[in-house]
Design a protein around this motif. Structure first.
Motif, PDB file in Angstrom:
ATOM      1  N   SER A 292       2.612  -8.497   5.772  1.00 56.22           N
ATOM      2  CA  SER A 292       2.515  -7.460   4.736  1.00 56.22           C
ATOM      3  C   SER A 292       2.735  -6.101   5.386  1.00 56.22           C
ATOM      4  N   VAL A 293       3.350  -5.181   4.617  1.00 57.04           N
ATOM      5  CA  VAL A 293       3.559  -3.803   5.072  1.00 57.04           C
ATOM      6  C   VAL A 293       3.077  -2.860   3.974  1.00 57.04           C
TER       7      VAL A 293
ATOM      8  N   LYS B  38       9.137   7.435  -3.476  1.00 53.24           N
ATOM      9  CA  LYS B  38      10.003   7.384  -2.292  1.00 53.24           C
ATOM     10  C   LYS B  38       9.458   6.401  -1.262  1.00 53.24           C
ATOM     11  N   LEU B  39       8.145   6.459  -1.017  1.00 56.48           N
ATOM     12  CA  LEU B  39       7.556   5.540  -0.046  1.00 56.48           C
ATOM     13  C   LEU B  39       7.518   4.108  -0.567  1.00 56.48           C
ATOM     14  N   ARG B  40       7.346   3.965  -1.889  1.00 52.63           N
ATOM     15  CA  ARG B  40       7.330   2.617  -2.451  1.00 52.63           C
ATOM     16  C   ARG B  40       8.677   1.912  -2.221  1.00 52.63           C
ATOM     17  N   LYS B  41       9.773   2.654  -2.316  1.00 51.99           N
ATOM     18  CA  LYS B  41      11.087   2.065  -2.055  1.00 51.99           C
ATOM     19  C   LYS B  41      11.196   1.614  -0.600  1.00 51.99           C
ATOM     20  N   LEU B  42      10.688   2.451   0.321  1.00 50.41           N
ATOM     21  CA  LEU B  42      10.682   2.056   1.729  1.00 50.41           C
ATOM     22  C   LEU B  42       9.788   0.838   1.943  1.00 50.41           C
ATOM     23  N   GLU B  43       8.651   0.798   1.265  1.00 47.69           N
ATOM     24  CA  GLU B  43       7.707  -0.293   1.401  1.00 47.69           C
ATOM     25  C   GLU B  43       8.328  -1.626   0.988  1.00 47.69           C
ATOM     26  N   ILE B  44       9.076  -1.621  -0.100  1.00 47.90           N
ATOM     27  CA  ILE B  44       9.723  -2.849  -0.582  1.00 47.90           C
ATOM     28  C   ILE B  44      10.707  -3.375   0.454  1.00 47.90           C
ATOM     29  N   VAL B  45      11.561  -2.486   0.985  1.00 51.17           N
ATOM     30  CA  VAL B  45      12.548  -2.893   1.990  1.00 51.17           C
ATOM     31  C   VAL B  45      11.850  -3.364   3.265  1.00 51.17           C
ATOM     32  N   ALA B  46      10.814  -2.638   3.688  1.00 51.17           N
ATOM     33  CA  ALA B  46      10.096  -2.992   4.911  1.00 51.17           C
ATOM     34  C   ALA B  46       9.465  -4.374   4.807  1.00 51.17           C
ATOM     35  N   ASN B  47       8.910  -4.711   3.643  1.00 54.17           N
ATOM     36  CA  ASN B  47       8.285  -6.021   3.479  1.00 54.17           C
ATOM     37  C   ASN B  47       9.297  -7.147   3.557  1.00 54.17           C
ATOM     38  N   GLU B  48      10.468  -6.959   2.975  1.00 55.37           N
ATOM     39  CA  GLU B  48      11.492  -7.992   3.032  1.00 55.37           C
ATOM     40  C   GLU B  48      11.993  -8.200   4.462  1.00 55.37           C
ATOM     41  N   ILE B  49      12.207  -7.095   5.191  1.00 57.74           N
ATOM     42  CA  ILE B  49      12.692  -7.193   6.572  1.00 57.74           C
ATOM     43  C   ILE B  49      11.617  -7.786   7.480  1.00 57.74           C
ATOM     44  N   PHE B  50      10.375  -7.341   7.324  1.00 54.49           N
ATOM     45  CA  PHE B  50       9.288  -7.828   8.182  1.00 54.49           C
ATOM     46  C   PHE B  50       8.979  -9.297   7.897  1.00 54.49           C
ATOM     47  N   ASP B  51       9.208  -9.732   6.673  1.00 59.71           N
ATOM     48  CA  ASP B  51       9.017 -11.139   6.336  1.00 59.71           C
ATOM     49  C   ASP B  51      10.010 -12.006   7.108  1.00 59.71           C
ATOM     50  N   ARG B  52      11.241 -11.542   7.256  1.00 65.85           N
ATOM     51  CA  ARG B  52      12.235 -12.277   8.045  1.00 65.85           C
ATOM     52  C   ARG B  52      11.865 -12.254   9.531  1.00 65.85           C
TER      53      ARG B  52
ATOM     54  N   SER C 135       1.980   4.119   7.825  1.00 66.54           N
ATOM     55  CA  SER C 135       2.245   2.751   7.387  1.00 66.54           C
ATOM     56  C   SER C 135       1.488   1.780   8.270  1.00 66.54           C
ATOM     57  N   CYS C 136       1.251   0.588   7.724  1.00 62.27           N
ATOM     58  CA  CYS C 136       0.556  -0.461   8.460  1.00 62.27           C
ATOM     59  C   CYS C 136       1.359  -1.753   8.300  1.00 62.27           C
ATOM     60  N   TRP C 137       1.682  -2.381   9.416  1.00 59.61           N
ATOM     61  CA  TRP C 137       2.477  -3.610   9.449  1.00 59.61           C
ATOM     62  C   TRP C 137       1.584  -4.728   9.979  1.00 59.61           C
ATOM     63  N   LEU C 138       1.415  -5.789   9.191  1.00 66.72           N
ATOM     64  CA  LEU C 138       0.431  -6.824   9.501  1.00 66.72           C
ATOM     65  C   LEU C 138       1.066  -8.212   9.546  1.00 66.72           C
ATOM     66  N   ILE C 139       0.584  -9.037  10.483  1.00 65.86           N
ATOM     67  CA  ILE C 139       0.967 -10.448  10.539  1.00 65.86           C
ATOM     68  C   ILE C 139      -0.295 -11.270  10.796  1.00 65.86           C
TER      69      ILE C 139
END
Length: 300
Positions: free
Chosen positions: A140-141, A114-128, A153-157
């Motif tokens: 990276s998220v 469940k979290l892996r699915k959120l992680e995939i979406v979060a990475n694509e959105i955060f990349d934009r 979660s950890c959101w990095l730039i």
């Protein structure tokens, strides 16, 4: 090595001073207090010295001390990702793009499905988001499970700057760590801790060598009700990140940039300002002398 040199050469016995503080207040607390007082540009060197001094606290120090972010390339997806303690397992790091470790390992920690699915979406959105606000760099998220249905979660730039507008080298690192707690009834509490580290190095004939670096940490907590779509978590965390990064940018500009300019302007005036001040003094002096001469004639 840096602490060994201090121990052997410092006239005021700095090493014994540090040891006495640590003995009184607790090793970990004192080590973290010491790290907060070290220049951010030398974080890695300072942390290495503390780990050599206190090897039993290696894991705690690596988890608690924010270091300049590093990047690696995923051999499977061919995309870059950020290395941090939240995607580390031993000496390997998990890529958010392929969910695989580099160097490869078979039993590394991975998030639930469940979290892996959120992680995939979060990475694509955060990349934009990164492309829009930073015009470069790497993002990276990472998500991981906590007890009682909660998660973090950890959101990095990370962005490096080279040869831009007079800056020889520079970097911007953003680290956003969330703890998401289920408050039941569809409500979740989001606890955010944000750390931003910046470093700018300028070297030229006019200024010489200038190293302007610093870090800032801010926190925010909100309780928000979500709908049935789990992806609502991403929207809620994204809004909090956007708002707190704006606050940090404004604070850094005001503290590190404007204050530095004020100090420099206070230390030395420009040629134009110097000439204006000189002329003002001369005019005032001339008027005083003229008035004094007139008074003497009247007295005579």
């Amino acid at each position: 090595q840096c602490f060994r040199v201090l121990r052997e050469n410092a006239k005021f016995n700095f090493f014994n001073f540090v040891e006495s503080i640590m003995a009184d207040d607790g090793l970990l607390k004192s080590a973290l207090n010491l790290m907060r007082r070290m220049p951010p540009s030398s974080t890695e060197t300072s942390l290495s010295g503390l780990i050599n001094l206190l090897p039993d606290l290696t894991e705690e120090l690596l988890q608690r001390v924010d270091q300049p972010l590093k990047i690696d390339k995923d051999p499977i997806s061919k995309r870059h990702f950020i290395l941090c303690d939240y995607n580390r397992d031993g000496d390997s790091y998990r890529s958010p793009w392929s969910n695989k470790y580099t160097p490869a390992m078979s039993d590394g920690f991975v998030p639930s499905d469940k979290l892996r699915k959120l992680e995939i979406v979060a990475n694509e959105i955060f990349d934009r988001y990164r492309k829009l606000y930073f015009e470069g760099g790497v993002s990276s998220v990472y998500f991981w499970d906590l007890d009682n249905g909660c998660f973090a979660s950890c959101w990095l730039i990370h962005k490096d700057v080279e040869e831009l507008r007079g800056i020889n080298t520079g970097l911007w690192d953003s680290i956003h760590v969330f703890e998401v707690i289920d408050k039941h009834g569809g409500k979740f509490e989001y606890k955010l801790t944000t750390t931003v580290m910046i470093s700018m190095n300028v070297r030229n004939k006019k200024l010489g060598l200038v190293d302007l670096s610093g870090s800032m940490t801010k926190q925010d907590t909100r309780t928000i009700k979500i709908d049935l779509d789990e992806k609502t978590h991403i929207g809620n965390m994204g809004k909090m990140i956007e708002e707190i990064e704006l606050q940090v940018r404004q604070a850094i500009e005001g503290i590190y940039i404007q204050k530095t300019r004020e100090v420099i302007n206070g230390m030395r005036s420009s040629d134009t300002a110097g000439k204006m001040f000189k002329n003002l003094v001369l005019d005032e002096l001339h008027d005083k002398v003229k008035a004094h001469s007139s008074k003497r004639k009247e007295d005579g």
